[in-house]
Write an enzyme that holds these catalytic residues in place. Structure first.
Site, PDB file in Angstrom:
ATOM      1  N   ASP A   1      14.363  76.928 -43.805  1.00 44.68           N
ATOM      2  CA  ASP A   1      15.326  76.030 -43.440  1.00 44.68           C
ATOM      3  C   ASP A   1      15.758  75.035 -44.215  1.00 44.68           C
ATOM      4  O   ASP A   1      15.313  75.029 -45.221  1.00 44.68           O
ATOM      5  CB  ASP A   1      14.450  75.192 -41.973  1.00 44.68           C
ATOM      6  N   GLU A   2      16.930  74.410 -43.672  1.00 42.90           N
ATOM      7  CA  GLU A   2      17.434  73.477 -44.628  1.00 42.90           C
ATOM      8  C   GLU A   2      17.566  73.640 -46.104  1.00 42.90           C
ATOM      9  O   GLU A   2      17.109  72.799 -46.752  1.00 42.90           O
ATOM     10  CB  GLU A   2      16.753  72.234 -44.261  1.00 42.90           C
ATOM     11  N   VAL A   3      18.458  74.773 -46.599  1.00 46.81           N
ATOM     12  CA  VAL A   3      18.538  74.909 -47.840  1.00 46.81           C
ATOM     13  C   VAL A   3      19.672  73.799 -48.422  1.00 46.81           C
ATOM     14  O   VAL A   3      20.764  74.315 -47.849  1.00 46.81           O
ATOM     15  CB  VAL A   3      18.584  76.319 -48.208  1.00 46.81           C
TER      16      VAL A   3
END
Lengths: 513, 513
Positions: B313-315
């Site tokens: 997630d959330e790179v």
């Protein structure tokens, strides 16, 4: 506070990486970066402070706090001796546990003593703190530190309040009150506004009217404050320089009073007959005022503070409106349909009763707004979130002193670093003369108890209330969020280390863990 | 749960008067009235339940739980015996303390025994709970109660997670994990999604790469989970029918990994030279994949569950974009400027590595959204708050199983009774066939740890998570807020009585206090 002398310049750097998992909600604030403050863990920041670049060691083996020869108060002052012992324990307990000082001798650079020099003629050792107590203090000198203070040197023009009448005072719950007052002192809160009864429960055990708690408390003997409980709380507070101002809120918020006191509340009607439920205090009966007179006579003797909070907020008129006797009374008095006049009628008579007891009083802002005639020394409590500045302007224009709590409702929780919101608020931003500004004698952080009990009170209160503490105690210009964040993070760790589970501001950990 | 049999019809009425001090903020919900539910304190409500009007007494002196003769599992099943002992303690400890049962003989109307009859051939006594475990159970009979269950009879398709890698595991903190799992069982949460590492800290002590926690944990020996800590947690969970699914989130959320593993993270650039800070895992180096291969080989042996959560997630692409080597690599691979292709390139290789370990995997929804090729048994974790229904539709259309956590971010706190918001959410309201709906194998309540540690975790989690528990375990039609409020208030008091400080829903008090 003794530990304030020892603000070691920063050497420990914590790297905190910020991550926020965003799933559609917004955070309330910025994320300050956690650097080191030049003021170390000082909280709240004193009006003046100068940090020495020389670090002095403080050794439990050699350090002592004692009374300066010139001090007007000394070994006979239990209040001072108590404070010395307390701070000795705070500072040295953990290092003594680790046996750090056992084998060490005092070094030349050790801070070896703290002399306490009371300069005022009256040390107030045996009296209760009051609104006129001089709480200013000063640390000077280097190895020999003299400091002047009036009584306890943790000073704030703050009230602190909780709505839920803490429902019980068995041993385990007493800990809640004690923790509360302990942490208040660390955060320079100097008034405990004790909202001791409310709709759900009447835990105050009255000697004159024991039936009030007998029938109105959650439980008649496990969930009450007995006279000796109240005494202990007042004494525990006194030793920490904290005033205890009780609130007995009427005519609204009195459902629990009605359970033990017949005819005190107004019967509500459903059509032509009583519905079985009750509204505010019944303002048309003489028995009401006889009761209040006797009740507050007792309050006057039980609570030594010069002030009592009389409430007067949030009166719901619907029950009064439903009651035909009240309607008739309104007509007789010529109030028309204006029920706020009836409310004022009640409050006015109550205030007259209190005046005879020689107590000063505080009231919630509605009483002022409704034009009730107030004694000149009345404290008007401004709590409504809308038009705060206008209200402060009006109240001070009318010449009354005021306490502001509107920006600091800690029961309103939100996601993120909401301490910043409390920290940013500025109580003196309203339009007014310098004389008017001086009438704002303090602020109050409120944590109403609808959603709080012993399971969650402490972490919800601290360190969020600490932010309010600095806003009200430190200089108006102390507003740097990054600096505050760094100090507050350490201050909260200090609270945790001393046994108060204050919640974290953000990720990271406490060095003592 | 044994106590579920004893739903005494209501006789205790609590009167709760509602008061809300309104200072300009809005409350999040209605105030349900606190009546008595016909289901007593049952929480969460079983799929089927019939309340007897006859009340049976349960006497600690005479009551026993034992294995039915016909049961496929008995005295040799440590898991069952453990559960019997646990519930005996829960039910009788307080009454035994009060000495209530010492002098009493069993009455005719006493409930004297509970026979446990395992009907499945494999009792799973010595194995770990799995996604295919049959967790259905039934209570039947009157004085003699037979009940059938597979292993532990507290069943839920739930994951429970916390973002802050609990930073430490000294004795006091171990209590945090233990409390957590204990209350999970009471609330029928059956998967502990253990988000064990993240940006701020790497507390997992890896045998293969001890330098990861040595340099990446808050503290290298006080704030780590040692191999034996992990084992204890897994066993403690197993005895309560709880799976432990670890998450090792990459390529983002890995700042703490970089401290102990050189060259694992991408160096960020400031202009032409490295800035000194680091971004996500470096996807262009073969050493990265060698490391991941060895690391997850260890994870595979340490965690017995069939699944591992791989994050994804959330790179944040900004660091990759700044790095000239990465830019060159993008060009070579023909990714143009689409950095999500680079992310997928990494994830794809990681998934290939995991596939060789025979572990199934879960991933956050971004991995699916970016079109990474997934094994057919992948569990897609839907967490984003926007377009939830569309996402569920797409994921299930593609044939993947899914776990939903978007509506249940317990770290998002707000004023008032927000348990109602969590309770109202309906995970199957998206458009799709029955087959698609069946692919929603569970929901997850998340309490990310940015603002949480041991000081406030428990009261923030419970009973808010309990509301999620009932939504996911009970029938879809169980939605009556008043009934739920009454049962949940009692359920939270039960948790408090058993030592878990679950916060109050509203005013009132617990009968046991």
């Amino acid at each position: 506070y003794v530990e304030y002398i020892f603000c070691l310049p920063g050497s420990l750097h914590l790297n905190v990486f910020i991550f926020v998992k965003y799933n559609g909600q917004t955070d309330t604030g910025q994320y300050p970066t956690l650097g080191d403050s030049p003021y170390g863990s000082l909280w709240p920041l004193p009006q003046k402070v100068k940090i020495s670049t020389v670090v002095f060691k403080l050794s439990g083996a050699s350090f002592h706090i004692f009374d300066a020869k010139e001090s007007s108060s000394g070994a006979s002052c239990r209040l001072l001796q108590n404070a010395y012992r307390r701070y000795d324990e705070y500072i040295f307990t953990s290092s003594r546990k680790q046996g750090q000082n056992k084998s060490k001798k005092a070094l030349a650079s050790d801070m070896s003593e703290l002399q306490v020099w009371i300069t005022s003629a009256d040390s107030e050792c045996d009296s209760y703190p009051s609104v006129t107590s001089d709480e200013s203090c000063e640390f000077t000198g280097m190895v020999f530190v003299f400091f002047h203070f009036s009584h306890l040197c943790h000073v704030n023009s703050l009230l602190h309040s909780t709505r839920r009448p803490h429902p019980c005072l068995n041993t385990s719950r007493m800990i809640t009150e004690v923790n509360y007052l302990t942490a208040m002192a660390w955060n320079k809160f100097n008034v405990f506004h004790w909202h001791i009864v409310d709709d759900p429960s009447f835990p105050y055990l009255s000697r004159t009217f024991p039936q009030l708690s007998q029938h109105g408390a959650y439980h008649p003997y496990t969930h009450v404050y007995t006279p000796s409980d109240v005494k202990m709380i007042i004494e525990f507070a006194r030793l920490r320089g904290i005033r205890v101002v009780p609130e007995f809120d009427t005519p609204g918020h009195t459902q629990s009073w009605g359970k033990g006191q017949k005819d005190l509340l107004t019967p509500c009607y459903s059509g032509a007959s009583p519905s079985g439920s009750f509204g505010p205090v019944n303002p048309m009966l003489n028995t009401t005022y006889d009761f209040m007179s006797m009740f507050f006579k007792e309050v006057n003797t039980v609570f030594p503070d010069a002030y009592v909070h009389l409430g007067g907020d949030e009166v719901d008129f619907s029950c009064w409106k439903s009651n035909p006797d009240i309607q008739k009374f309104m007509e007789q008095q010529g109030f028309g349909m204006d029920y706020s006049k009836l409310e004022s009628f009640y409050i006015q008579r109550l205030l007259d009763i209190i005046t005879t007891t020689n107590k000063g009083y505080m009231i919630w802002q509605e009483v002022f707004d409704n034009g009730v005639k107030l004694k000149s020394d009345t404290v008007v409590h401004v709590w409504m979130g809308n038009k705060v500045e206008e209200e402060l302007q009006k109240v001070t224009e009318a010449g009354f002193t005021t306490i502001l709590s509107a920006p600091w409702y800690l029961d309103y929780i939100s996601y993120g670093q909401d301490w910043q919101k409390f920290y940013r608020a500025e109580p003196l931003s309203f339009k007014g003369t310098d004389a008017q500004k001086k009438l704002v004698i303090g602020g109050e952080a409120c944590l109403w108890g609808e959603y709080v009990d012993a399971t969650n009170l402490t972490p919800r209160l601290w360190p969020r209330a600490s932010a309010v503490g600095e806003r009200l105690w430190s200089d108006r210009d102390v507003r740097d969020l990054n600096d505050a964040y760094s100090r507050l993070a350490k201050h909260r760790c200090r609270m945790v280390q001393r046994g108060i589970p204050a919640e974290p501001l953000f990720t990271g950990y406490c060095a003592h863990e």
